[in-house]
Design a protein around this motif. Structure first.
Motif, PDB file in Angstrom:
ATOM      1  N   TYR B 302     -47.431  14.365   0.255  1.00  0.00           N
ATOM      2  CA  TYR B 302     -46.764  14.284  -1.040  1.00  0.00           C
ATOM      3  C   TYR B 302     -45.266  14.083  -0.855  1.00  0.00           C
ATOM      4  CZ  TYR B 302     -51.127  16.063  -2.881  1.00  0.00           C
ATOM      5  OH  TYR B 302     -52.445  16.226  -3.210  1.00  0.00           O
ATOM      6  N   SER B 303     -44.708  13.358  -1.750  1.00  0.00           N
ATOM      7  CA  SER B 303     -43.265  13.239  -1.751  1.00  0.00           C
ATOM      8  C   SER B 303     -42.849  13.071  -3.198  1.00  0.00           C
ATOM      9  CB  SER B 303     -42.821  12.049  -0.921  1.00  0.00           C
ATOM     10  OG  SER B 303     -41.411  12.030  -0.845  1.00  0.00           O
ATOM     11  N   VAL B 304     -41.580  12.958  -3.424  1.00  0.00           N
ATOM     12  CA  VAL B 304     -41.153  12.699  -4.789  1.00  0.00           C
ATOM     13  C   VAL B 304     -40.414  11.387  -4.807  1.00  0.00           C
ATOM     14  CG1 VAL B 304     -41.000  15.085  -5.518  1.00  0.00           C
ATOM     15  CG2 VAL B 304     -39.066  13.993  -4.418  1.00  0.00           C
ATOM     16  N   SER B 305     -40.422  10.754  -5.931  1.00  0.00           N
ATOM     17  CA  SER B 305     -39.759   9.471  -6.014  1.00  0.00           C
ATOM     18  C   SER B 305     -39.396   9.184  -7.455  1.00  0.00           C
ATOM     19  CB  SER B 305     -40.683   8.380  -5.481  1.00  0.00           C
ATOM     20  OG  SER B 305     -40.035   7.136  -5.595  1.00  0.00           O
ATOM     21  N   PHE B 306     -38.470   8.288  -7.616  1.00  0.00           N
ATOM     22  CA  PHE B 306     -38.226   7.747  -8.944  1.00  0.00           C
ATOM     23  C   PHE B 306     -38.194   6.233  -8.868  1.00  0.00           C
ATOM     24  CE2 PHE B 306     -33.780   6.834  -8.058  1.00  0.00           C
ATOM     25  CZ  PHE B 306     -33.466   7.754  -7.065  1.00  0.00           C
ATOM     26  N   ALA B 307     -38.493   5.723  -7.664  1.00  0.00           N
ATOM     27  CA  ALA B 307     -38.441   4.275  -7.466  1.00  0.00           C
ATOM     28  C   ALA B 307     -39.809   3.737  -7.113  1.00  0.00           C
ATOM     29  CB  ALA B 307     -37.466   3.940  -6.343  1.00  0.00           C
ATOM     30  N   LYS B 308     -40.096   2.547  -7.600  1.00  0.00           N
ATOM     31  CA  LYS B 308     -41.327   1.884  -7.216  1.00  0.00           C
ATOM     32  C   LYS B 308     -41.223   1.494  -5.751  1.00  0.00           C
ATOM     33  CE  LYS B 308     -41.917   0.039 -11.840  1.00  0.00           C
ATOM     34  NZ  LYS B 308     -41.669  -1.108 -12.723  1.00  0.00           N
ATOM     35  N   ALA B 309     -42.266   1.781  -4.991  1.00  0.00           N
ATOM     36  CA  ALA B 309     -42.246   1.435  -3.574  1.00  0.00           C
ATOM     37  C   ALA B 309     -42.769   0.019  -3.399  1.00  0.00           C
ATOM     38  CB  ALA B 309     -43.106   2.415  -2.794  1.00  0.00           C
ATOM     39  N   PRO B 310     -41.941  -0.878  -2.887  1.00  0.00           N
ATOM     40  CA  PRO B 310     -42.374  -2.272  -2.757  1.00  0.00           C
ATOM     41  C   PRO B 310     -43.567  -2.424  -1.817  1.00  0.00           C
ATOM     42  CG  PRO B 310     -40.015  -2.041  -2.319  1.00  0.00           C
ATOM     43  CD  PRO B 310     -40.577  -0.668  -2.424  1.00  0.00           C
ATOM     44  N   GLN B 311     -43.715  -1.457  -0.880  1.00  0.00           N
ATOM     45  CA  GLN B 311     -44.824  -1.571   0.071  1.00  0.00           C
ATOM     46  C   GLN B 311     -46.159  -1.300  -0.594  1.00  0.00           C
ATOM     47  OE1 GLN B 311     -42.191   0.365   0.463  1.00  0.00           O
ATOM     48  NE2 GLN B 311     -41.208  -0.080   2.427  1.00  0.00           N
ATOM     49  N   SER B 312     -46.118  -0.529  -1.663  1.00  0.00           N
ATOM     50  CA  SER B 312     -47.370  -0.084  -2.257  1.00  0.00           C
ATOM     51  C   SER B 312     -48.107  -1.249  -2.910  1.00  0.00           C
ATOM     52  CB  SER B 312     -47.055   0.993  -3.293  1.00  0.00           C
ATOM     53  OG  SER B 312     -48.181   1.206  -4.091  1.00  0.00           O
ATOM     54  N   PRO B 313     -49.425  -1.369  -2.646  1.00  0.00           N
ATOM     55  CA  PRO B 313     -50.190  -2.474  -3.248  1.00  0.00           C
ATOM     56  C   PRO B 313     -50.143  -2.421  -4.774  1.00  0.00           C
ATOM     57  CG  PRO B 313     -51.530  -1.208  -1.701  1.00  0.00           C
ATOM     58  CD  PRO B 313     -50.235  -0.504  -1.803  1.00  0.00           C
ATOM     59  N   ALA B 314     -49.995  -1.199  -5.299  1.00  0.00           N
ATOM     60  CA  ALA B 314     -49.982  -1.053  -6.757  1.00  0.00           C
ATOM     61  C   ALA B 314     -48.822  -1.812  -7.387  1.00  0.00           C
ATOM     62  CB  ALA B 314     -49.905   0.426  -7.123  1.00  0.00           C
ATOM     63  N   PHE B 315     -47.725  -1.961  -6.637  1.00  0.00           N
ATOM     64  CA  PHE B 315     -46.546  -2.604  -7.201  1.00  0.00           C
ATOM     65  C   PHE B 315     -46.295  -4.005  -6.647  1.00  0.00           C
ATOM     66  CE2 PHE B 315     -45.389   1.990  -7.522  1.00  0.00           C
ATOM     67  CZ  PHE B 315     -45.475   2.052  -8.907  1.00  0.00           C
ATOM     68  N   ALA B 316     -47.251  -4.491  -5.844  1.00  0.00           N
ATOM     69  CA  ALA B 316     -47.013  -5.763  -5.157  1.00  0.00           C
ATOM     70  C   ALA B 316     -46.687  -6.884  -6.135  1.00  0.00           C
ATOM     71  CB  ALA B 316     -48.220  -6.132  -4.309  1.00  0.00           C
ATOM     72  N   LYS B 317     -47.304  -6.829  -7.326  1.00  0.00           N
ATOM     73  CA  LYS B 317     -47.097  -7.924  -8.269  1.00  0.00           C
ATOM     74  C   LYS B 317     -46.183  -7.517  -9.424  1.00  0.00           C
ATOM     75  CE  LYS B 317     -50.638 -11.087  -7.172  1.00  0.00           C
ATOM     76  NZ  LYS B 317     -51.733 -10.421  -6.422  1.00  0.00           N
ATOM     77  N   ASP B 408     -51.088   6.858  -0.261  1.00  0.00           N
ATOM     78  CA  ASP B 408     -52.453   6.335  -0.363  1.00  0.00           C
ATOM     79  C   ASP B 408     -52.818   5.444   0.819  1.00  0.00           C
ATOM     80  OD1 ASP B 408     -51.008   4.072  -0.780  1.00  0.00           O
ATOM     81  OD2 ASP B 408     -51.519   3.847  -2.899  1.00  0.00           O
ATOM     82  N   GLY B 409     -52.157   5.654   1.922  1.00  0.00           N
ATOM     83  CA  GLY B 409     -52.484   4.859   3.111  1.00  0.00           C
ATOM     84  C   GLY B 409     -51.548   3.686   3.299  1.00  0.00           C
ATOM     85  N   LYS B 410     -50.951   3.212   2.220  1.00  0.00           N
ATOM     86  CA  LYS B 410     -50.007   2.100   2.335  1.00  0.00           C
ATOM     87  C   LYS B 410     -48.699   2.412   1.629  1.00  0.00           C
ATOM     88  CE  LYS B 410     -50.961  -2.474   3.102  1.00  0.00           C
ATOM     89  NZ  LYS B 410     -51.394  -3.814   2.763  1.00  0.00           N
ATOM     90  N   GLY B 411     -48.819   2.903   0.444  1.00  0.00           N
ATOM     91  CA  GLY B 411     -47.623   3.258  -0.315  1.00  0.00           C
ATOM     92  C   GLY B 411     -47.881   4.563  -1.035  1.00  0.00           C
ATOM     93  N   TYR B 412     -47.187   4.735  -2.150  1.00  0.00           N
ATOM     94  CA  TYR B 412     -47.332   5.968  -2.901  1.00  0.00           C
ATOM     95  C   TYR B 412     -47.846   5.679  -4.309  1.00  0.00           C
ATOM     96  CZ  TYR B 412     -44.832   8.852   0.476  1.00  0.00           C
ATOM     97  OH  TYR B 412     -44.469   9.559   1.582  1.00  0.00           O
ATOM     98  N   ALA B 413     -48.558   6.621  -4.840  1.00  0.00           N
ATOM     99  CA  ALA B 413     -48.966   6.530  -6.233  1.00  0.00           C
ATOM    100  C   ALA B 413     -48.660   7.858  -6.915  1.00  0.00           C
ATOM    101  CB  ALA B 413     -50.461   6.234  -6.330  1.00  0.00           C
ATOM    102  N   THR B 414     -48.183   7.771  -8.139  1.00  0.00           N
ATOM    103  CA  THR B 414     -47.834   8.982  -8.871  1.00  0.00           C
ATOM    104  C   THR B 414     -49.081   9.826  -9.132  1.00  0.00           C
ATOM    105  OG1 THR B 414     -46.089   7.746  -9.917  1.00  0.00           O
ATOM    106  CG2 THR B 414     -46.695   9.826 -10.949  1.00  0.00           C
ATOM    107  N   VAL B 415     -48.943  11.135  -8.959  1.00  0.00           N
ATOM    108  CA  VAL B 415     -50.074  12.021  -9.258  1.00  0.00           C
ATOM    109  C   VAL B 415     -49.657  13.040 -10.303  1.00  0.00           C
ATOM    110  CG1 VAL B 415     -51.263  11.807  -7.058  1.00  0.00           C
ATOM    111  CG2 VAL B 415     -49.431  13.484  -7.291  1.00  0.00           C
ATOM    112  N   GLN B 416     -50.628  13.428 -11.105  1.00  0.00           N
ATOM    113  CA  GLN B 416     -50.361  14.454 -12.112  1.00  0.00           C
ATOM    114  C   GLN B 416     -50.808  15.823 -11.611  1.00  0.00           C
ATOM    115  OE1 GLN B 416     -48.649  13.397 -14.550  1.00  0.00           O
ATOM    116  NE2 GLN B 416     -48.996  11.221 -14.176  1.00  0.00           N
TER     117      GLN B 416
END
Lengths: 386, 419
Positions: B302-317, B408-416
């Motif tokens: 776990y980490s904290v962030s306020f920025a979209k991680a460009p590496q994460s597949p979720a934000f690739a597009k 998530d193995g590649k980047g980060y995803a926000t969790v609740q």
């Protein structure tokens, strides 16, 4: 080569009064310039000169122990940091600033003395190892002793704002404080290395056995040199705080010690003026490399270091000497069409070469073949051409 | 003979120095008189341009992060300049130029750089990374009334208006981050045993303080082990061995040193200890730390962030990410995937500055500070939804809201929820 005019009488009758007058005039002129400069310079130039003063004193201390006495010291930055912390603490406590200055020098000197008493018993490289330990121990120590050092966030202390009565800007006021301490430091160091201790330093550097046989205790001399270097380090730390007004554990990180060492070698080991040049190098080169390309500072600083060391292995202080050698040689070439004159003078030391130049000057009008050959002899150090 | 030449060498140098000093003394002091007419433009701003300065480590151990702090802002304003510039609140359109200076994380050099900025007529210092290096010229900036804003340090001092009237931090203070994670596990309802390892300085203490404040009163959370290390340590194996024996299932690791973070991820695996990890935002890079550390072996990082991680597949597009990467490549000479979040943060600094520029009505530093302290609810590009720039609260940096994320193995995803 206006110098030539001075050279002749100097070599003929050494304690020339005319030469002394010139020296005094130049010194007075330099003092006036140094005193008036901050009033006319832009703030950034003053601030830069201030920082040069800070590091010149640190390099000067390093030069006494390394350049003059030949003992490797890789921990000088520790004493700078110690002096800075003592100053910051003292200022925070509201102590008299003169007392703070004396304490910064004394405490650094005392710690240096204690370390030297142990370290100087060890031979050669072992001293270097002990001194490496100082900044390495110093950084975590500074972080832990939060009550004194402010921990890793560091500690600020302002005491060098110009008082109202002076009518000066802060940078000018700082300049004068640092000029005062730096000039005093350089004068003291100059007297030290020219007196009997300087000679003792030199003998210990050359050969400890010889020193011992002459009744000079190498151990004592090493301890003395190390302690003096630490005192200068402490004074430099005081100036550091006067200039930067903030110190943190980063101040005494080991890398800066190596930078100081490089600055000393670049300026000129075993030279008082070289220390000043070393301080200037320490401060100016980062500014220069920043201006070239801030992304490549390490590379360009390394390149400058290599270039200077290749071209001037004795440091920047030898530049005038080298220039004289080169211009002297060029004039030789122009002076006579004799192809033998282009024989490189590398084999000869600086002193015989100067003689050659003097010879030329004295006999320029006559310039017969014998004289030329004599010159060549001096230049090459060979007899067979006569 | 040699003895005679010595003093002359010294004299020569003194003489040369004197000549330089004299020739330079032609310059006079001027142009720095502040507080004259209130409408007179401050240094560094003209009708068509404004100059910002960044002093940051571009060499040494944290050169990677430092380079990012320059690259982000440069990319952001590079794109705006190419489109014509920024329309300021006073109706004039100005291009923004960035001057960067390397301080190598040396406080003395950062002060020197600041002094040079003043002499280079820089309007404001911004985006520089590092607590000691920013502190070194904080007082000088105050006394010369030069803004030192949106700097990359979690030190709360920079966000205290009374003490730092010309400063503002950008990234969340350490406590913000620790608290976000503490809140998450306290809210999980499950019993958890927590081991804490922290850097023995304001950084580590800030994280731990934030975390402990957040779990106060949560009966399901117990702290079973607590260790510290020094920022200069090269190994934390001893501390990890001790903590592993505590049987904790959650590991709160407040660490700022990249190699140590990698080594501890590896060491815990060797010990057979596989807790859920928490890592601070600046040591949780998927590419630079989690990959080499073999983080996939753990149930959750776990980490904290306020920025979209460009590496994460979720934000690739994601359009923000696509534009950001293109801007970095085109305007900041940074063609690679950013290895540190500082690139994204610095890009957001650009957006925050632009917002302040748009609302400042006079070309003065004073007016700029007022405008800057008035940014609220700004969703800067690359910001995760749920976070925003808010500069209006005293004691808080420009960004104080963070979201907990899971690797998530590649980047980060926000969790609740935790788990």
């Amino acid at each position: 080569m206006r110098n030539r005019l001075n050279v002749q009488p100097q070599s003929l009758k050494p304690p020339s009064t005319g030469n002394r007058t010139v020296r005094i005039v130049v010194l007075v002129l330099a003092a006036v310039v140094l005193l008036l400069a901050p009033l006319n310079l832009p703030p950034f130039a003053n601030q830069t000169l201030v920082r040069i003063g800070v590091y010149a004193v640190a390099v000067l201390g390093l030069n006494i122990v390394m350049g003059y006495t030949g003992q490797v010291n890789l921990g000088q930055i520790f004493f700078v940091g110690l002096g800075a912390y003592v100053t910051a603490y003292g200022v925070k406590q509201g102590w008299n600033i003169l007392l703070v200055f004396v304490l910064a020098c004394l405490i650094a000197g005392l710690v240096g003395l204690l370390v030297a008493l142990a370290a100087a018993r060890l031979g050669g490289l072992a001293i270097a190892m002990v001194t490496i330990a100082l900044p390495i121990v110093g950084v975590p120590l500074a972080k832990r002793l939060e009550g004194f050092t402010g921990g890793s966030q560091g500690i600020s202390a302002r005491f060098t704002d110009a008082p109202d009565w002076s009518g000066l800007y802060n940078d000018q006021w700082q300049y004068y404080i640092i000029l005062l301490v730096t000039a005093a430091g350089f004068l003291l160091a100059r007297n030290l290395v020219r007196g009997k201790y300087g000679r003792a330093f030199g003998v210990v550097k050359e050969n400890e056995a010889v020193a011992a046989s002459m009744g000079v205790s190498p151990y004592r001399i090493k301890v003395l040199a190390f302690t003096v270097a630490s005192i200068f380090g402490g004074a430099s730390g005081f100036l550091y705080l006067a200039a930067v007004q903030y110190t943190s554990p980063e101040t005494l990180s080991f890398g800066h010690s190596i930078s100081l060492l490089a600055a000393m070698v670049i300026g000129g080991a075993g030279s008082i003026a070289g220390s000043l040049i070393g301080g200037a190098y320490y401060v100016l080169v980062p500014l220069l490399t920043n201006a070239v390309d801030p992304g490549l500072t390490t590379v360009s600083q390394g390149a400058i270091l290599l270039i200077v060391l290749f071209l001037l292995p004795e440091g920047l202080v030898s530049l005038p000497r080298v220039l004289r050698r080169i211009t002297g040689r060029n004039r030789d070439r122009r002076g006579a069409g004799d192809p033998q004159r282009t024989v490189p003078a590398t084999a000869a030391g600086a002193a015989p070469e100067k003689q050659a130049i003097q010879h030329q000057a004295e006999h320029r009008a006559i310039q017969d073949q014998t004289d030329q050959q004599q010159t060549i002899q001096h230049q090459t150090g060979r007899q067979d051409q006569a | 003979m040699r003895k005679n030449t010595r003093p002359r060498g010294v004299l020569g140098i003194v003489a040369v120095a004197a000549v330089i000093a004299l020739s330079a003394s032609g310059c006079t002091r001027g142009g720095t008189n502040q507080g004259g007419g209130s409408n007179a433009a401050s240094p560094g701003i003209t009708d068509s341009s404004i100059t910002l300065g960044i002093t940051t480590p571009l060499s040494g151990a944290i050169a990677g992060q430092g380079t990012c702090t320059v690259a982000g802002v440069t990319a952001y304003f590079g794109a705006l300049n190419a489109a014509g510039g920024v329309k300021f609140g006073d109706g004039k359109t100005r291009t923004v130029s960035i001057k960067s200076y390397d301080d190598g994380y040396d406080p003395q050099k950062s002060l020197a750089n600041f002094q040079q900025m003043v002499s280079d007529n820089v309007f404001a210092a911004t985006a520089g990374l590092g607590t000691p290096t920013n502190r070194a010229f904080r007082e000088a900036a105050i006394s010369q009334k030069v803004p030192q804003v949106l700097v990359m340090t979690g030190d709360p001092l920079f966000s205290d208006r009374k003490q730092s009237p010309w400063q503002l931090g950008f990234v969340p203070i350490y406590q913000n981050e620790g608290a976000a994670f503490g809140k998450l596990i306290a809210g999980s309802g499950q019993p958890h045993k927590v081991a804490i390892l922290s850097q023995n300085d304001d950084y580590g203490k800030g994280y731990v303080q934030g975390f402990k404040d957040a779990i106060k009163g949560a009966s399901n959370i117990s702290v079973v082990g607590e260790q510290t290390y020094e920022a200069t340590d090269t190994s934390v194996d001893a501390q990890l061995t001790q903590l592993a024996s505590s049987g904790a299932d959650v590991f709160f690791d407040a660490m700022s040193i990249t190699p140590l973070a990698i080594a501890s991820l590896q060491k815990a695996q060797q010990l057979g200890w596989k807790p859920s990890w928490f890592l601070p935002s600046n040591t949780s890079s998927p590419a630079a730390i989690l990959g080499p550390g073999g983080a996939a072996a753990y149930p959750g990082i776990y980490s904290v962030s306020f920025a979209k991680a460009p590496q994460s597949p979720a934000f690739a597009k994601d359009p923000d990410v696509v534009k950001f990467l293109a801007d970095l490549k085109q305007y900041a000479k940074y063609p690679d995937m950013p290895a540190f979040p500082h690139c994204m943060w610095s890009y957001m600094v650009g957006a925050t500055l632009e917002q302040a520029f748009k609302t400042m009505t006079e070309p003065t530093r004073d007016n700029f500070m007022t405008a800057l302290r008035n940014v609220k609810g700004l969703q800067a590009p690359l910001m995760l939804s749920g976070t925003s720039v808010d500069t209006t609260t005293d004691g808080q940096p420009a960004v104080s809201s963070v979201l907990v994320q899971k690797y998530d193995g590649k980047g980060y995803a926000t969790v609740q929820n935790f788990g």
